[in-house]
Write a protein that holds these residues in place. Structure first.
Motif, short mmCIF file in Angstrom:
data_model
loop_
_atom_site.label_atom_id
_atom_site.label_comp_id
_atom_site.label_asym_id
_atom_site.label_seq_id
_atom_site.Cartn_x
_atom_site.Cartn_y
_atom_site.Cartn_z
N VAL A 97 0.84 -1.20 0.00
CA VAL A 97 0.00 0.00 0.00
C VAL A 97 0.88 1.26 0.00
O VAL A 97 0.68 2.18 -0.79
N CYS A 98 1.90 1.27 0.87
CA CYS A 98 2.81 2.42 0.94
C CYS A 98 3.60 2.59 -0.35
O CYS A 98 3.79 3.71 -0.83
N ALA A 99 4.08 1.48 -0.91
CA ALA A 99 4.87 1.55 -2.14
C ALA A 99 4.02 2.06 -3.30
O ALA A 99 4.49 2.87 -4.11
N ASP A 100 2.76 1.62 -3.39
CA ASP A 100 1.88 2.10 -4.46
C ASP A 100 1.61 3.59 -4.31
O ASP A 100 1.59 4.33 -5.30
N LYS A 101 1.40 4.05 -3.09
CA LYS A 101 1.18 5.47 -2.85
C LYS A 101 2.40 6.28 -3.26
O LYS A 101 2.29 7.31 -3.94
N GLU A 102 3.59 5.80 -2.88
CA GLU A 102 4.82 6.50 -3.23
C GLU A 102 5.02 6.51 -4.74
O GLU A 102 5.42 7.52 -5.32
N ARG A 103 4.73 5.39 -5.43
CA ARG A 103 4.86 5.32 -6.88
C ARG A 103 3.94 6.34 -7.56
O ARG A 103 4.36 7.06 -8.47
N MET A 104 2.71 6.44 -7.09
CA MET A 104 1.77 7.40 -7.67
C MET A 104 2.26 8.83 -7.47
O MET A 104 2.17 9.66 -8.37
N GLU A 105 2.79 9.12 -6.28
CA GLU A 105 3.32 10.46 -6.01
C GLU A 105 4.51 10.77 -6.91
O GLU A 105 4.65 11.88 -7.43
N LEU A 106 5.39 9.78 -7.11
CA LEU A 106 6.54 9.97 -7.98
C LEU A 106 6.12 10.18 -9.43
O LEU A 106 6.67 11.03 -10.14
N GLU A 107 5.13 9.41 -9.89
CA GLU A 107 4.63 9.59 -11.25
C GLU A 107 4.02 10.97 -11.44
O GLU A 107 4.23 11.62 -12.46
N GLU A 108 3.28 11.42 -10.45
CA GLU A 108 2.68 12.76 -10.52
C GLU A 108 3.77 13.83 -10.57
O GLU A 108 3.71 14.77 -11.37
N TYR A 109 4.78 13.69 -9.74
CA TYR A 109 5.90 14.63 -9.74
C TYR A 109 6.61 14.63 -11.09
O TYR A 109 6.92 15.67 -11.66
N ALA A 110 6.87 13.42 -11.62
CA ALA A 110 7.55 13.31 -12.91
C ALA A 110 6.74 13.99 -14.01
O ALA A 110 7.30 14.69 -14.86
N LYS A 111 5.43 13.79 -14.00
CA LYS A 111 4.58 14.45 -14.99
C LYS A 111 4.68 15.96 -14.85
O LYS A 111 4.76 16.68 -15.85
N ASN A 112 4.66 16.45 -13.61
CA ASN A 112 4.70 17.90 -13.37
C ASN A 112 6.00 18.55 -13.83
O ASN A 112 6.01 19.74 -14.14
N ILE A 113 7.09 17.77 -13.87
CA ILE A 113 8.35 18.36 -14.33
C ILE A 113 8.64 18.01 -15.79
O ILE A 113 9.73 18.25 -16.30
N GLY A 114 7.62 17.41 -16.47
CA GLY A 114 7.74 17.17 -17.90
C GLY A 114 8.34 15.86 -18.31
O GLY A 114 8.68 15.66 -19.49
N GLU A 115 8.49 14.92 -17.39
CA GLU A 115 9.05 13.61 -17.74
C GLU A 115 7.95 12.72 -18.34
O GLU A 115 6.79 12.82 -17.96
N ASP A 116 8.34 11.87 -19.26
CA ASP A 116 7.42 10.92 -19.85
C ASP A 116 7.31 9.71 -18.93
O ASP A 116 8.29 9.02 -18.70
N VAL A 117 6.12 9.47 -18.41
CA VAL A 117 5.93 8.33 -17.52
C VAL A 117 4.96 7.32 -18.10
O VAL A 117 4.38 6.51 -17.39
N GLU A 118 4.82 7.34 -19.42
CA GLU A 118 3.98 6.37 -20.10
C GLU A 118 4.51 4.98 -19.81
O GLU A 118 5.68 4.70 -20.01
N GLY A 119 3.67 4.09 -19.31
CA GLY A 119 4.11 2.75 -18.96
C GLY A 119 4.70 2.65 -17.57
O GLY A 119 5.23 1.63 -17.17
N GLY A 120 4.63 3.72 -16.80
CA GLY A 120 5.14 3.70 -15.43
C GLY A 120 6.50 4.34 -15.29
O GLY A 120 7.16 4.66 -16.26
N ILE A 121 6.89 4.51 -14.05
CA ILE A 121 8.18 5.14 -13.73
C ILE A 121 9.30 4.21 -14.14
O ILE A 121 9.24 3.01 -13.91
N LYS A 122 10.32 4.79 -14.73
CA LYS A 122 11.52 4.03 -15.10
C LYS A 122 12.73 4.74 -14.51
O LYS A 122 12.66 5.92 -14.21
N PRO A 123 13.83 4.02 -14.37
CA PRO A 123 15.04 4.65 -13.80
C PRO A 123 15.47 5.87 -14.60
O PRO A 123 15.27 5.96 -15.77
#
Length: 123
Positions: A97-123
């Protein structure tokens, strides 16, 4: 130009993956980190693992236990392998549950700074 070396030691690779601004280098380090244990025929130690399991089973029987897990847990706080599994399963569900929440927050942050997160977060 400064040259740096990042080994696959956890104490070096984790901060690099966390703080490097170079996505290409993070991806290279991530691939190396996650493939470091891949089986190579020259390092095949399966027979050693089998020997260890056989010897552990023998040790447990010699001490009056039916499994090595029972033998290992007998003088520990958990007392039984079943208690260990109950704890791990409880912790695992909460951790997911915590890891999924953190992943969603990271994806949102990545989108906000213009990163492509299609298919999920990648290194």
């Amino acid at each position: 130009e400064d040259v740096y070396i990042v080994t696959l030691s956890r104490s070096l690779v984790e901060p690099f993956l966390t703080f490097s601004s170079r996505r290409d280098l993070r991806q290279e380090a991530w691939k190396a980190w996650t493939s470091r244990g891949e089986l190579d025929p020259s390092r095949d130690n399966l027979s050693i693992g089998r020997d260890i399991l056989r010897l552990r089973q023998k040790q447990a029987k010699m001490h009056g236990y039916s499994t090595f897990a029972e033998y290992q847990c007998a003088d520990r706080m958990a007392k039984t392998p079943e208690n260990v599994m109950d704890l791990l399963e409880n912790v695992w569900e909460r951790a997911k549950v915590c890891a999924d929440k953190e992943r969603m927050e990271l994806e949102e942050y990545a989108k906000n700074i213009g990163e492509d997160v299609e298919g999920g977060i990648k290194p």
